[in-house]
Write a protein that holds these residues in place. Structure first.
Motif, PDB file in Angstrom:
ATOM      1  N   GLN A 390     -41.001   8.762   9.868  1.00 50.32           N
ATOM      2  CA  GLN A 390     -39.862   9.161  10.687  1.00 50.32           C
ATOM      3  C   GLN A 390     -40.255   9.090  12.159  1.00 50.32           C
ATOM      4  O   GLN A 390     -41.314   9.568  12.553  1.00 50.32           O
ATOM      5  CB  GLN A 390     -39.429  10.583  10.330  1.00 50.32           C
ATOM      6  CG  GLN A 390     -38.115  11.001  10.911  1.00 50.32           C
ATOM      7  CD  GLN A 390     -37.704  12.407  10.447  1.00 50.32           C
ATOM      8  OE1 GLN A 390     -38.567  13.235  10.209  1.00 50.32           O
ATOM      9  NE2 GLN A 390     -36.412  12.617  10.286  1.00 50.32           N
ATOM     10  N   SER A 391     -39.370   8.503  12.948  1.00 50.47           N
ATOM     11  CA  SER A 391     -39.651   8.373  14.371  1.00 50.47           C
ATOM     12  C   SER A 391     -39.382   9.714  15.057  1.00 50.47           C
ATOM     13  O   SER A 391     -38.767  10.636  14.502  1.00 50.47           O
ATOM     14  CB  SER A 391     -38.802   7.276  14.991  1.00 50.47           C
ATOM     15  OG  SER A 391     -37.426   7.623  14.910  1.00 50.47           O
ATOM     16  N   MET A 392     -39.784   9.791  16.306  1.00 50.07           N
ATOM     17  CA  MET A 392     -39.584  11.017  17.069  1.00 50.07           C
ATOM     18  C   MET A 392     -38.107  11.293  17.313  1.00 50.07           C
ATOM     19  O   MET A 392     -37.651  12.438  17.255  1.00 50.07           O
ATOM     20  CB  MET A 392     -40.342  10.926  18.402  1.00 50.07           C
ATOM     21  CG  MET A 392     -40.269  12.205  19.227  1.00 50.07           C
ATOM     22  SD  MET A 392     -41.202  12.077  20.745  1.00 50.07           S
ATOM     23  CE  MET A 392     -42.847  11.873  20.106  1.00 50.07           C
ATOM     24  N   LEU A 393     -37.322  10.292  17.564  1.00 49.40           N
ATOM     25  CA  LEU A 393     -35.899  10.475  17.803  1.00 49.40           C
ATOM     26  C   LEU A 393     -35.201  10.957  16.535  1.00 49.40           C
ATOM     27  O   LEU A 393     -34.355  11.857  16.574  1.00 49.40           O
ATOM     28  CB  LEU A 393     -35.278   9.165  18.294  1.00 49.40           C
ATOM     29  CG  LEU A 393     -33.773   9.211  18.585  1.00 49.40           C
ATOM     30  CD1 LEU A 393     -33.465  10.235  19.655  1.00 49.40           C
ATOM     31  CD2 LEU A 393     -33.263   7.821  18.979  1.00 49.40           C
ATOM     32  N   GLU A 394     -35.592  10.362  15.397  1.00 52.26           N
ATOM     33  CA  GLU A 394     -34.987  10.789  14.143  1.00 52.26           C
ATOM     34  C   GLU A 394     -35.378  12.234  13.809  1.00 52.26           C
ATOM     35  O   GLU A 394     -34.566  13.006  13.294  1.00 52.26           O
ATOM     36  CB  GLU A 394     -35.441   9.851  13.014  1.00 52.26           C
ATOM     37  CG  GLU A 394     -34.888   8.443  13.140  1.00 52.26           C
ATOM     38  CD  GLU A 394     -35.458   7.510  12.071  1.00 52.26           C
ATOM     39  OE1 GLU A 394     -34.864   6.455  11.852  1.00 52.26           O
ATOM     40  OE2 GLU A 394     -36.492   7.897  11.467  1.00 52.26           O
ATOM     41  N   TYR A 395     -36.610  12.587  14.100  1.00 52.49           N
ATOM     42  CA  TYR A 395     -37.045  13.947  13.829  1.00 52.49           C
ATOM     43  C   TYR A 395     -36.275  14.949  14.706  1.00 52.49           C
ATOM     44  O   TYR A 395     -35.838  16.024  14.235  1.00 52.49           O
ATOM     45  CB  TYR A 395     -38.546  14.076  14.059  1.00 52.49           C
ATOM     46  CG  TYR A 395     -39.062  15.483  13.917  1.00 52.49           C
ATOM     47  CD1 TYR A 395     -39.116  16.095  12.665  1.00 52.49           C
ATOM     48  CD2 TYR A 395     -39.460  16.213  15.046  1.00 52.49           C
ATOM     49  CE1 TYR A 395     -39.570  17.399  12.548  1.00 52.49           C
ATOM     50  CE2 TYR A 395     -39.915  17.509  14.913  1.00 52.49           C
ATOM     51  CZ  TYR A 395     -39.965  18.114  13.662  1.00 52.49           C
ATOM     52  OH  TYR A 395     -40.414  19.404  13.537  1.00 52.49           O
ATOM     53  N   ALA A 396     -36.063  14.628  16.005  1.00 52.41           N
ATOM     54  CA  ALA A 396     -35.331  15.518  16.903  1.00 52.41           C
ATOM     55  C   ALA A 396     -33.883  15.672  16.451  1.00 52.41           C
ATOM     56  O   ALA A 396     -33.297  16.768  16.514  1.00 52.41           O
ATOM     57  CB  ALA A 396     -35.397  14.995  18.334  1.00 52.41           C
ATOM     58  N   TRP A 397     -33.297  14.564  16.004  1.00 54.35           N
ATOM     59  CA  TRP A 397     -31.910  14.629  15.522  1.00 54.35           C
ATOM     60  C   TRP A 397     -31.809  15.504  14.275  1.00 54.35           C
ATOM     61  O   TRP A 397     -30.880  16.296  14.117  1.00 54.35           O
ATOM     62  CB  TRP A 397     -31.416  13.219  15.233  1.00 54.35           C
ATOM     63  CG  TRP A 397     -29.981  13.165  14.760  1.00 54.35           C
ATOM     64  CD1 TRP A 397     -29.548  12.972  13.506  1.00 54.35           C
ATOM     65  CD2 TRP A 397     -28.833  13.380  15.553  1.00 54.35           C
ATOM     66  NE1 TRP A 397     -28.193  13.017  13.425  1.00 54.35           N
ATOM     67  CE2 TRP A 397     -27.701  13.280  14.707  1.00 54.35           C
ATOM     68  CE3 TRP A 397     -28.611  13.634  16.925  1.00 54.35           C
ATOM     69  CZ2 TRP A 397     -26.404  13.408  15.158  1.00 54.35           C
ATOM     70  CZ3 TRP A 397     -27.316  13.746  17.351  1.00 54.35           C
ATOM     71  CH2 TRP A 397     -26.211  13.661  16.477  1.00 54.35           C
ATOM     72  N   ARG A 398     -32.800  15.374  13.412  1.00 53.26           N
ATOM     73  CA  ARG A 398     -32.812  16.180  12.198  1.00 53.26           C
ATOM     74  C   ARG A 398     -32.956  17.657  12.520  1.00 53.26           C
ATOM     75  O   ARG A 398     -32.295  18.529  11.923  1.00 53.26           O
ATOM     76  CB  ARG A 398     -33.956  15.712  11.301  1.00 53.26           C
ATOM     77  CG  ARG A 398     -34.092  16.504  10.005  1.00 53.26           C
ATOM     78  CD  ARG A 398     -35.314  16.046   9.255  1.00 53.26           C
ATOM     79  NE  ARG A 398     -35.595  16.958   8.147  1.00 53.26           N
ATOM     80  CZ  ARG A 398     -36.793  17.170   7.635  1.00 53.26           C
ATOM     81  NH1 ARG A 398     -37.839  16.556   8.181  1.00 53.26           N
ATOM     82  NH2 ARG A 398     -36.976  17.987   6.631  1.00 53.26           N
ATOM     83  N   ARG A 417     -38.311  25.930  20.746  1.00 56.83           N
ATOM     84  CA  ARG A 417     -37.201  25.005  20.937  1.00 56.83           C
ATOM     85  C   ARG A 417     -35.863  25.688  20.707  1.00 56.83           C
ATOM     86  O   ARG A 417     -34.887  25.423  21.405  1.00 56.83           O
ATOM     87  CB  ARG A 417     -37.353  23.815  19.979  1.00 56.83           C
ATOM     88  CG  ARG A 417     -38.517  22.898  20.338  1.00 56.83           C
ATOM     89  CD  ARG A 417     -38.432  21.615  19.533  1.00 56.83           C
ATOM     90  NE  ARG A 417     -38.490  21.867  18.095  1.00 56.83           N
ATOM     91  CZ  ARG A 417     -39.630  21.948  17.409  1.00 56.83           C
ATOM     92  NH1 ARG A 417     -40.791  21.790  18.026  1.00 56.83           N
ATOM     93  NH2 ARG A 417     -39.608  22.198  16.111  1.00 56.83           N
TER      94      ARG A 417
END
Length: 472
Positions: A390-398, A417
């Motif tokens: 999982q990319s960083m952007l996908e992780y943040a969205w999740r 956060r």
């Protein structure tokens, strides 16, 4: 001194040799038990009758007592009008005395006894009197009407206010003041009620000046061995002597008083037979006294019964409350029955040194203390772990879609956060909706507080966030 005066003094001394001297005889007030009638002998009824039935109108009317009266008055009229003119005489009493002359005379007689101190302020004359500070006494010879004679304190209070209009601010209180006003031509010198107060308070001086031993002024109202008519004449002589002008002959003087100026008329000594014939109660008066004494006894019994019923009612209410008191249910096993001191001291002893405790407890139930229970671990929201590949952007969205920043912020800094996200949302809500920044938190270290309800504000803001679809 003439032979007549010497003989009179010797006869009086021999007749009253057994009586104490004026300085030692201080039993002026009548002493009787509660509900005991006052007889004619007690109040010297024949003396009062002779004083108030005298028909010689020789006294000057008091200024302001009654503007319509311009003639001289009898002593009965003078004394009754003085009571009616008193500012402390109630309207009801004034109307009763004006409408019922017989009651007015009876009330004036009992007032004269209170005026000289024969009736003290512990007496009352109505049977329904409840206070224990006074005693009830019927007076059959003076209660021939249905009107109430009131009680001695009210009578004394009314008499104290009987003053002339010119002496309200500075009334005379001594014989010297009365004599000075008389020498200056002031007539009348004072109010007749005030004069009786002065003569009673200075009875020794009056006796030395006007009486021959062993009589004194107060003997006029006591049951002594002198006729009632002669004592009444001596009293009226004193009233005229101090109220009226010296230039007018005293109409109550006899040959002895004219021969010796300043001396009262001769007092007639009574034989035992003549003394027994005075102040005799009638059968109707004796029956009335027994009737009122019985009425008073029944009234007191009824009052005591009412008080006992009231006490029993109070005790019954307390007993009912104790009977239906809700008992404490048994405690669950997880509760302990230890006192705050973690010990259960015995009732009647001290928990410190075992000494006797005088304040023994009537309730042996110990204080209840809940035993500490193991609490479940606090549920703190944690960020999900990143998935493999999982990319960083996908992780943040999740993370943004899987948690509620407001709920997560209730925990103490579980996730940094979540706290930052909550602060940003609050900032947007305040700037776009409230058009101002949130009230700052109070500085508890300095003891300052803005008085703002922060918990309520947070609930309102959370509700607004739920109702409005903000594009964050």
């Amino acid at each position: 001194m003439s032979f007549d005066a010497v003989g009179r003094s010797a006869a009086a001394s021999s007749s009253l040799a057994a009586q104490p001297s004026p300085s030692s005889r201080r039993t002026l007030p009548i002493k009787r038990a509660d509900a005991e009638p006052l007889s004619r002998e007690d109040i010297q009824y024949d003396l009062l009758k002779a004083i108030f039935s005298d028909k010689r109108a020789v006294f000057t009317s008091h200024p302001g007592s009654n503007a319509r009266i311009s003639r001289n008055l009898t002593f009965c009229e003078l004394y009754s009008l003085a009571i009616i003119a008193s500012p402390r005489c109630s309207k009801i009493l004034r109307e009763k005395m004006a409408e019922t002359p017989e009651f007015a005379i009876d009330f004036a007689k009992i007032s004269l006894l209170a005026n000289v101190g024969r009736i003290n302020t512990t007496m009352a004359f109505f049977p329904e009197m409840r206070t224990v500070l006074r005693s009830y006494h019927p007076i059959p010879s003076l209660q021939k009407t249905e009107e109430n004679l009131q009680d001695a304190p009210r009578i004394k209070n009314c008499l104290k206010a009987c003053l002339l209009s010119s002496e309200v601010d500075n009334p005379p209180t001594t014989l010297a003041a009365i004599i000075a006003m008389k020498e200056n031509g002031v007539v009348p010198t004072t109010n007749v009620v005030n004069l009786v107060f002065i003569l009673s308070s200075q009875a020794i001086s009056v006796s030395r000046q006007h009486f021959d031993p062993p009589f004194d002024f107060l003997d006029i109202f006591l049951p002594v061995n002198a006729s009632s008519t002669s004592r009444a004449r001596a009293f009226l002589w004193l009233m005229f002597h101090y109220l009226e002008s010296s230039t007018v002959d005293n109409p109550f003087a006899d040959d002895y008083a004219r021969r010796y100026p300043g001396k009262i008329p001769r007092l007639t000594i009574l034989t035992p037979r003549h003394r027994a014939a005075e102040n005799v109660d009638t059968e109707e008066e004796l029956a009335f006294g027994r009737k009122m004494a019985l009425y008073r006894s029944r009234f007191l019994q009824k009052q005591i019964a009412e008080e006992e019923r009231a006490k029993a009612s109070i005790r019954g209410e307390v007993g009912m409350r104790a009977k239906f008191r809700v008992s404490t249910p048994p405690l669950p096993p997880q509760y302990t029955m230890n006192r705050i001191t973690h010990e259960v001291p015995q009732v009647g002893t001290s928990s410190r040194d075992g000494k006797e405790n005088k304040y023994k407890s009537s309730d042996p139930t110990p204080f209840i203390k809940i035993a500490p229970q193991p609490s479940a671990p606090r549920q703190c929201w944690q960020s999900p772990a990143p998935l493999d590949g999982q990319s960083m952007l996908e992780y943040a969205w999740r993370v943004a879609l899987s948690h509620d920043a407001l709920i997560a912020s209730d925990e103490e800094m579980c996730d940094e956060r979540a706290r930052v996200d909550y602060e940003r949302r609050i900032h947007i809500l305040n700037t776009k909706v409230r058009q101002k920044e949130l009230t700052p938190e109070p500085d508890h270290r300095k003891g300052k507080s803005a008085g703002y309800n922060y918990s309520k504000a947070r609930e309102e803001q959370y509700t607004m966030l739920q109702r409005m679809d903000w594009d964050l």
